[in-house]
Design a protein around this motif. Structure first.
Motif, PDB file in Angstrom:
ATOM      1  N   VAL A   1       0.832  -1.197   0.000  1.00  0.00           N
ATOM      2  CA  VAL A   1       0.000   0.000   0.000  1.00  0.00           C
ATOM      3  C   VAL A   1       0.870   1.252   0.000  1.00  0.00           C
ATOM      4  N   ASP A   2       2.009   1.213   0.680  1.00  0.00           N
ATOM      5  CA  ASP A   2       2.935   2.349   0.645  1.00  0.00           C
ATOM      6  C   ASP A   2       3.338   2.677  -0.788  1.00  0.00           C
ATOM      7  N   TYR A   3       3.769   1.676  -1.513  1.00  0.00           N
ATOM      8  CA  TYR A   3       4.160   1.897  -2.897  1.00  0.00           C
ATOM      9  C   TYR A   3       2.980   2.374  -3.740  1.00  0.00           C
ATOM     10  N   GLU A   4       1.790   1.862  -3.419  1.00  0.00           N
ATOM     11  CA  GLU A   4       0.591   2.301  -4.144  1.00  0.00           C
ATOM     12  C   GLU A   4       0.352   3.787  -3.936  1.00  0.00           C
ATOM     13  N   VAL A   5       0.520   4.255  -2.719  1.00  0.00           N
ATOM     14  CA  VAL A   5       0.288   5.668  -2.422  1.00  0.00           C
ATOM     15  C   VAL A   5       1.246   6.546  -3.213  1.00  0.00           C
ATOM     16  N   PHE A   6       2.536   6.191  -3.222  1.00  0.00           N
ATOM     17  CA  PHE A   6       3.512   6.986  -3.957  1.00  0.00           C
ATOM     18  C   PHE A   6       3.211   6.993  -5.456  1.00  0.00           C
ATOM     19  N   LEU A   7       2.859   5.849  -5.992  1.00  0.00           N
ATOM     20  CA  LEU A   7       2.602   5.751  -7.428  1.00  0.00           C
ATOM     21  C   LEU A   7       1.345   6.520  -7.827  1.00  0.00           C
ATOM     22  N   VAL A   8       0.250   6.297  -7.118  1.00  0.00           N
ATOM     23  CA  VAL A   8      -1.012   6.934  -7.470  1.00  0.00           C
ATOM     24  C   VAL A   8      -0.930   8.446  -7.266  1.00  0.00           C
ATOM     25  N   SER A   9      -0.176   8.892  -6.272  1.00  0.00           N
ATOM     26  CA  SER A   9      -0.066  10.333  -6.052  1.00  0.00           C
ATOM     27  C   SER A   9       0.572  11.028  -7.252  1.00  0.00           C
ATOM     28  N   ARG A  10       1.596  10.413  -7.870  1.00  0.00           N
ATOM     29  CA  ARG A  10       2.196  11.006  -9.056  1.00  0.00           C
ATOM     30  C   ARG A  10       1.258  10.940 -10.254  1.00  0.00           C
ATOM     31  N   MET A  11       0.518   9.842 -10.392  1.00  0.00           N
ATOM     32  CA  MET A  11      -0.464   9.761 -11.472  1.00  0.00           C
ATOM     33  C   MET A  11      -1.546  10.822 -11.304  1.00  0.00           C
ATOM     34  N   ALA A  12      -1.997  11.014 -10.065  1.00  0.00           N
ATOM     35  CA  ALA A  12      -3.059  11.988  -9.817  1.00  0.00           C
ATOM     36  C   ALA A  12      -2.592  13.402 -10.132  1.00  0.00           C
ATOM     37  N   GLU A  13      -1.341  13.726  -9.828  1.00  0.00           N
ATOM     38  CA  GLU A  13      -0.811  15.041 -10.155  1.00  0.00           C
ATOM     39  C   GLU A  13      -0.839  15.281 -11.664  1.00  0.00           C
ATOM     40  N   GLU A  14      -0.419  14.282 -12.423  1.00  0.00           N
ATOM     41  CA  GLU A  14      -0.405  14.440 -13.873  1.00  0.00           C
ATOM     42  C   GLU A  14      -1.825  14.490 -14.439  1.00  0.00           C
ATOM     43  N   TRP A  15      -2.744  13.749 -13.823  1.00  0.00           N
ATOM     44  CA  TRP A  15      -4.140  13.791 -14.275  1.00  0.00           C
ATOM     45  C   TRP A  15      -4.732  15.182 -14.059  1.00  0.00           C
ATOM     46  N   ARG A  16      -4.456  15.788 -12.942  1.00  0.00           N
ATOM     47  CA  ARG A  16      -4.974  17.127 -12.694  1.00  0.00           C
ATOM     48  C   ARG A  16      -4.389  18.138 -13.679  1.00  0.00           C
ATOM     49  N   ARG A  17      -3.212  17.861 -14.198  1.00  0.00           N
ATOM     50  CA  ARG A  17      -2.572  18.784 -15.124  1.00  0.00           C
ATOM     51  C   ARG A  17      -3.025  18.578 -16.564  1.00  0.00           C
ATOM     52  N   THR A  18      -3.182  17.320 -16.978  1.00  0.00           N
ATOM     53  CA  THR A  18      -3.454  17.028 -18.385  1.00  0.00           C
ATOM     54  C   THR A  18      -4.844  16.491 -18.663  1.00  0.00           C
ATOM     55  N   ARG A  19      -5.514  15.909 -17.653  1.00  0.00           N
ATOM     56  CA  ARG A  19      -6.811  15.263 -17.839  1.00  0.00           C
ATOM     57  C   ARG A  19      -6.736  14.141 -18.863  1.00  0.00           C
ATOM     58  N   GLN A  20      -5.591  13.462 -18.952  1.00  0.00           N
ATOM     59  CA  GLN A  20      -5.416  12.316 -19.848  1.00  0.00           C
ATOM     60  C   GLN A  20      -5.062  11.092 -19.010  1.00  0.00           C
TER      61      GLN A  20
END
Length: 786
Positions: free
Chosen positions: A673-692
């Motif tokens: 779950v730790d690794y999941e949090v780090f990974l999803v947090s970076r994906m979420a940042e890019e999603w908020r920026r690009t919506r892709q």
């Protein structure tokens, strides 16, 4: 999919140098764009240009800035904490516990309390006394009685019984040249171990003419504690150089490598200091010390690795050091806090088990996780300030031949290709990854749980060697004796009923014989009558049932149930090692359901708070469950079935000590779950920026893949270092955790997560509504304000 081609998410390059991207609000100050993908046409200089920042600073950013400005105060306090942890760890010495593997408040435990009134409780210490002549010779008889008297009069001894004082045949070896001394010690497991540590050498000195060796639970605890402390030093000597090598390759800077190492050492030392205090209130197992050092070093290095990498990205964008460390803490620091809280939830769920050993390990894990998070939040900014620009990634690269390997480890291009490949055929890769994890989890169905005994020690250890000798030299070893206490039964008035009762017990499957005050029974018949004198004031009697099989076998467990269910001439309670182990296994089995419910629900709530995405939380919990199954399956496969690293711990051949699967499952779930949090947090940042969606998935894997590689290697090295231990419990835990961490960082994070998120599409980012606080009413436009 409605997403634009993957290539649109590729990082911009200028002059052959990759420009890191961030999802911070800096984009709000860039020119307006007409669509989510038009930012790729923006000039490179816009991204790297220094601009005044007017960001809303988070509390974590404030903590980082405070630590940055008060660097020397923070570093001085850290140095004091390191010294305190070292001193307290040394002072504890042999005060660590190694008991707690028997459940409290069970039927067998209550029966033990009653049996002790008759000096018939399960012995804490068993002494095997060997002589060159018959144990019935006058000289040996004299020395044996003297030894028994010395033991009975020693401090901390509740009772001492030997062949020379009782003349009981089960205490006499088959060849007549050895006998047993059974000693019951006062206090809990920790107190009994401390008493045994001083008692055994003094008894050896009392009878120099006899050869004496020790076994029993108390001496197993003493031996295990000594070996675990020596193993701690050996594992750390192996761990530190390998961790330094991995971090040097990841950062390509020896100075930057010092930051995670210092934080890891501080976390382990601080946890040791706190556990020393906790041990004054409740027993803390010596295994908790080993686990704290291994887990603390691995987690602290992981947290620092992700945060420091984010800091270097911010520095590469042109921010000054203080601003960069503040922004890194605002994003990655928040993930670190949630990771630590999630791991603490996983370990706290273990407190539902009624075993002191598991609870002690859970407390040790929670303490060290807290230190890892606090060390990252406070110590990392101070170290950044003290080292200045030496850790910004601008130092000269390592010399050949390490330069080539460091470059491969530090780039994300390989992980980008993997992410692109997976997102093109997500269903295929999701199915393949799931089948692999389910295949690894399949051996769990063959798990045969056992409880800790002398088999966790190496074969040459005195406690284990003595136990094996006793099993071969005596017809009825003490551990295979079930003591039935009949406190209200008069052995004279109810002699006929007792005789019928003993005959029935001797016919039970798994029983090799029965002994009472009237004689010995086997196969439903009286084999040898015994005439004893009895005081008129005595109340109650004892019936001893001898088990034919090993103490933790199914046959012996069935015998315990049969003895309890047999009609008795009065209220009966069954004591003995086999009864205690059977009750403990049942208590642990009853707690598995609540443990899983607490752990899964707690982690789900934490992820929901962090991501506000129901789908992401469910997906993380499901993948965490698969990781748990794979971890336990690997443990069963490697140790119980294949026995690649030697026989498993506890219960003899073909069994696994129960605390290790539970602990490994909790740790594996928390780390995944730790690794999941780090990974999803970076994906979420890019999603908020690009919506892709696709571009966000590829971006997240690309920018965390190399960190997961280094982090998994660090944790694998830290936990795998336990494999040098002579205690098989630590070997099982270290090997299992190393394997599952590497599996999670590759198969789960590199294949399953991007595949599942690609299949979910934009639904990944459907978040729960947030109730916002109402602020003061704004005046209408153009209105005058006072």
């Amino acid at each position: 999919m409605s997403d634009k081609p993957i290539e649109a998410a590729a990082p911009q390059k200028a002059g052959g140098t990759e420009t890191p991207r961030s999802a911070d609000r800096l984009d709000a100050q860039a020119p307006a764009r007409s669509g989510p993908g038009t930012d790729r046409n923006r000039p490179h200089s816009v991204i790297c240009l220094k601009v005044p920042l007017t960001l809303r600073r988070s509390p974590l950013s404030g903590v980082a800035r405070w630590s940055y400005r008060h660097r020397w105060w923070v570093l001085g306090s850290t140095a004091c904490l390191l010294a305190l942890g070292t001193v307290m760890g040394v002072r504890m010495g042999n005060q660590w516990s190694n008991g707690g593997y028997i459940a409290d408040d069970t039927l067998a435990q209550r029966a033990e309390s009653v049996a002790r009134r008759y000096a018939a409780g399960t012995p804490d210490l068993i002494l095997y006394i060997r002589s060159g002549q018959s144990v019935d010779s006058p000289d040996v008889m004299r020395q044996g009685r003297h030894l028994t008297e010395v033991a009975a009069e020693s401090p901390g001894v509740a009772s001492a019984l030997s062949y020379w004082t009782t003349r009981l045949s089960p205490l006499r070896a088959t060849d007549g040249r050895a006998a047993l001394l059974r000693i019951d010690l006062e206090g809990d497991d920790s107190a009994a171990a401390r008493t045994a540590r001083d008692l055994v050498p003094s008894l050896r000195a009392a009878v120099p003419g006899l050869k004496l060796s020790a076994s029993g639970p108390a001496w197993v605890n003493v031996t295990t504690t000594d070996k675990a402390q020596r193993d701690l030093l050996h594992s750390e000597l192996l761990n530190l150089p390998l961790v330094l090598l991995v971090l040097a390759l990841a950062f390509r800077s020896l100075r930057a490598t010092l930051v995670p190492v210092v934080i890891g050492a501080t976390a382990a030392s601080g946890a040791l200091a706190v556990l020393s205090v906790v041990s004054r209130l409740t027993p803390v197992t010596v295994f908790g010390v080993n686990l704290s050092c291994a887990l603390g070093f691995g987690l602290a290095v992981d947290y620092a690795l992700f945060t420091l990498s984010r800091y270097r990205e911010e520095r590469a964008r042109g921010l000054d050091a203080e601003e960069a460390v503040g922004r890194a803490m605002s994003s990655t620091g928040r993930a670190v806090v949630f990771c630590a809280m999630t791991m603490a939830v996983c370990m706290a769920a273990l407190l539902v088990f009624p075993l002191g050993l598991i609870r002690s390990l859970a407390i040790a894990s929670i303490v060290v996780v807290v230190f890892c998070a606090v060390g990252t939040l406070f110590l990392l900014p101070a170290l950044v300030a003290a080292l200045g620009g030496r850790i910004d990634g601008q130092a000269a690269p390592l010399r050949a031949p390490w330069r080539r390997f460091a470059k491969k480890l530090s780039t994300g291009s390989g992980w980008r290709r993997i992410a692109v490949t997976v997102t093109r055929r997500p269903l295929l890769w999701a199915a393949a990854g799931s089948v692999l994890l389910l295949g690894l989890a399949a051996p769990v169905s063959g798990l045969r749980p056992a409880l800790m005994d002398e088999s966790i020690l190496p074969p040459h250890a005195e406690a284990r060697a003595t136990s094996e000798t006793i099993r071969g030299a005596f017809p009825h070893p003490p551990e295979r004796q079930l003591t039935v206490v009949l406190p209200r039964t008069d052995p004279v008035a109810r002699a006929a009923d007792l005789d019928a009762y003993a005959r029935r017990l001797s016919l039970l499957p798994g029983a090799s014989g029965v002994s009472t005050a009237a004689g010995d029974y086997a196969g439903g018949r009286l084999i040898e009558a015994r005439r004893t004198e009895r005081a008129t004031t005595q109340r109650g009697t004892l019936v001893v049932v001898f088990a034919a099989g090993p103490v933790q076998s199914r046959e012996t467990t069935g015998l315990v149930d049969a003895v309890r269910g047999a009609p008795a001439p009065g209220p009966a309670q069954v004591a003995g090692t086999a009864a205690r182990l059977a009750d403990t296994r049942r208590a642990v089995a009853d707690a598995v359901g609540p443990w899983l419910a607490l752990m899964l629900s707690g982690v789900f709530v934490m992820l929901l708070i962090f991501t506000r995405s129901l789908l992401v939380a469910v997906k993380a919990a499901a993948l965490g469950g698969l990781s748990i199954g794979a971890a336990l399956g690997l443990m069963v496969l490697l140790f119980q079935q294949w026995q690649l690293l030697g026989p498993p711990a506890g219960g003899g051949e073909g069994a696994l000590e129960i605390t290790m699967p539970l602990l490994a499952a909790a740790l594996a779930f928390g780390l995944c779950v730790d690794y999941e949090v780090f990974l999803v947090s970076r994906m979420a940042e890019e999603w908020r920026r690009t919506r892709q969606n696709t571009a966000s998935i590829v971006f997240g894997v690309e920018h965390t893949g190399r960190l997961f590689t280094a982090a998994a290697l660090v944790v694998a090295v830290s936990m795998g270092a336990l494999m040098v231990s002579e205690v098989s419990l630590l070997v099982v835990l270290g090997a299992t955790m190393a394997a599952i961490v590497l599996l999670d960082a590759t198969i789960v994070r590199g294949v399953l997560v991007p595949a599942v998120m690609q299949l979910a599409g934009p639904a990944n980012w459907w978040t729960l509504p947030v109730r916002r606080r109402r602020g003061p009413a704004r005046p209408p436009a153009g209105a005058k304000t006072k």
